[in-house]
Write a protein that holds these residues in place. Structure first.
Motif, PDB file in Angstrom:
ATOM      1  N   LEU A  46      58.875  -4.663 -56.279  1.00 43.54           N
ATOM      2  CA  LEU A  46      58.515  -5.023 -54.904  1.00 43.54           C
ATOM      3  C   LEU A  46      59.734  -4.946 -53.990  1.00 43.54           C
ATOM      4  CD1 LEU A  46      56.094  -8.037 -55.482  1.00 43.54           C
ATOM      5  CD2 LEU A  46      55.508  -5.689 -54.854  1.00 43.54           C
ATOM      6  N   ALA A  47      60.882  -5.404 -54.497  1.00 44.30           N
ATOM      7  CA  ALA A  47      62.104  -5.342 -53.694  1.00 44.30           C
ATOM      8  C   ALA A  47      62.496  -3.900 -53.400  1.00 44.30           C
ATOM      9  CB  ALA A  47      63.238  -6.070 -54.414  1.00 44.30           C
ATOM     10  N   ALA A  48      62.332  -3.021 -54.402  1.00 46.38           N
ATOM     11  CA  ALA A  48      62.673  -1.621 -54.203  1.00 46.38           C
ATOM     12  C   ALA A  48      61.742  -0.961 -53.197  1.00 46.38           C
ATOM     13  CB  ALA A  48      62.614  -0.879 -55.541  1.00 46.38           C
ATOM     14  N   ILE A  49      60.455  -1.281 -53.272  1.00 49.50           N
ATOM     15  CA  ILE A  49      59.495  -0.720 -52.318  1.00 49.50           C
ATOM     16  C   ILE A  49      59.835  -1.155 -50.898  1.00 49.50           C
ATOM     17  CG2 ILE A  49      57.087  -0.828 -51.548  1.00 49.50           C
ATOM     18  CD1 ILE A  49      56.276  -0.855 -54.496  1.00 49.50           C
ATOM     19  N   ALA A  50      60.191  -2.437 -50.758  1.00 44.44           N
ATOM     20  CA  ALA A  50      60.556  -2.934 -49.434  1.00 44.44           C
ATOM     21  C   ALA A  50      61.797  -2.218 -48.894  1.00 44.44           C
ATOM     22  CB  ALA A  50      60.801  -4.440 -49.491  1.00 44.44           C
ATOM     23  N   ALA A  51      62.760  -1.975 -49.787  1.00 47.65           N
ATOM     24  CA  ALA A  51      63.978  -1.294 -49.358  1.00 47.65           C
ATOM     25  C   ALA A  51      63.684   0.140 -48.933  1.00 47.65           C
ATOM     26  CB  ALA A  51      65.008  -1.314 -50.480  1.00 47.65           C
ATOM     27  N   LEU A  52      62.824   0.829 -49.706  1.00 49.12           N
ATOM     28  CA  LEU A  52      62.491   2.206 -49.372  1.00 49.12           C
ATOM     29  C   LEU A  52      61.648   2.282 -48.102  1.00 49.12           C
ATOM     30  CD1 LEU A  52      61.674   3.570 -52.942  1.00 49.12           C
ATOM     31  CD2 LEU A  52      63.622   4.201 -51.527  1.00 49.12           C
ATOM     32  N   GLU A  53      60.750   1.326 -47.931  1.00 46.50           N
ATOM     33  CA  GLU A  53      59.941   1.310 -46.714  1.00 46.50           C
ATOM     34  C   GLU A  53      60.811   1.102 -45.480  1.00 46.50           C
ATOM     35  OE1 GLU A  53      55.629  -0.329 -48.354  1.00 46.50           O
ATOM     36  OE2 GLU A  53      57.146  -1.746 -47.655  1.00 46.50           O
ATOM     37  N   GLY A  54      61.914   0.413 -45.673  1.00 42.08           N
ATOM     38  CA  GLY A  54      62.818   0.168 -44.554  1.00 42.08           C
ATOM     39  C   GLY A  54      63.530   1.407 -44.069  1.00 42.08           C
ATOM     40  N   THR A  55      63.489   2.481 -44.886  1.00 38.59           N
ATOM     41  CA  THR A  55      64.135   3.728 -44.464  1.00 38.59           C
ATOM     42  C   THR A  55      63.259   4.529 -43.519  1.00 38.59           C
ATOM     43  OG1 THR A  55      63.229   5.053 -46.277  1.00 38.59           O
ATOM     44  CG2 THR A  55      65.281   3.847 -46.697  1.00 38.59           C
TER      45      THR A  55
END
Length: 291
Positions: A46-55
């Protein structure tokens, strides 16, 4: 090309979503969770998805194998979402609640390859070639092993090593994925081995993608035998085929994937065609530590 890639990604996503929504007799819904980091309690996926979505990337137009250099973040985000969406799965059991013994047989084959099973088995409905199986269920399992990995034939052992010859099917930094249906549940495996896929995501590198799985003999041939000196390719191919004939390999699929080192989550899903039937298998999820 980009349109076909988007269609393929959409179909994969719909398959995962539908698998999570279905509820039928003898196939009960379950919801395993991805691991959390003990120190923080944070789900790394979930943390990785949030980080990627932030790009601001991830429009679903990357390549199906996660190798489109124009949109690597989109590939990774699509794969991470697919793995997360595969969490609702199936618990393969007979109506009286006793586990199907066929799952143990499939796991035996998987472990015979030297691979670690995924978190839970999977299944296809109305598909079995075995008489008297409730609802025509074909149980199956998936598993993985980090590279370097040399092919192991259940009941026979690893392929013989040769001086100055690389017989590994997965190199360091790669992960070998396998899909194994219950022995006897699938017969007359179609010549076209396409249909099964792996969605993978490395939570350390934030990279991911999709990879097609191939038939057991085909993958071993392309990854190992085709790289041998021409003079020994023929005998090596005959040796592999004779050994593969010693155990039920119908429906078995493999895929070596360049996942990179780290903690890699993956979902295996798709379909196998046999005896005129198309068997759609629910997703199953696993985790591999790649050194």
């Amino acid at each position: 090309m980009r349109t076909s890639r988007r269609l393929r990604r959409t179909v994969a996503g719909l398959a995962l979503a539908c698998a999570g929504a279905l509820a039928v007799p003898a196939v009960a819904a379950a919801t395993p969770t991805t691991p959390t980091t003990p120190a923080t309690g944070v789900n790394p996926l979930l943390a990785a998805i949030a980080a990627l979505e932030g790009t601001g990337s991830g429009d679903g137009t990357g390549s199906a194998e996660g190798t489109d250099p124009t949109d690597p973040v989109g590939d990774a985000l699509d794969a991470a979402r697919a793995v997360l969406g595969a969490a609702p799965t199936v618990d393969v059991a007979e109506p009286d609640g006793n586990p199907l013994a066929l799952v143990d047989a499939a796991n035996g084959l998987l472990q015979g390859f030297g691979l670690t099973p995924f978190f839970y088995p999977t299944a296809a409905l109305n598909c079995s070639a075995l008489p008297g199986v409730p609802f025509g269920v074909v149980p199956a399992v998936a598993g993985a092993a980090p590279g370097p990995y040399t092919p192991t034939i259940p009941g026979v052992g690893a392929l013989p090593t040769l001086p100055n010859v690389d017989t590994s099917i997965a190199d360091p930094g790669e992960t070998l994925y396998a899909f194994v249906p219950a022995p006897g549940g699938i017969v007359n495996d179609a010549a076209n081995k396409s249909g099964m896929q792996v969605a993978w995501f490395n939570v350390n590198t934030l990279k991911g993608g999709f990879a097609d799985m191939g038939g057991l003999a085909d993958v071993i041939s392309s990854e190992v035998i085709d790289g041998l000196p021409p003079v020994i390719q023929g005998p090596a191919r005959d040796l592999v085929q004779r050994n593969l004939a010693a155990f039920p390999s119908a429906g078995v699929r493999l895929a070596p994937v360049a996942t990179g080192s780290g903690t890699v989550l993956a979902a295996v899903f798709g379909q196998v065609t046999h005896d005129g039937k198309t068997c759609a298998f629910f997703p199953t999820v696993g985790l591999t530590q790649v050194p």
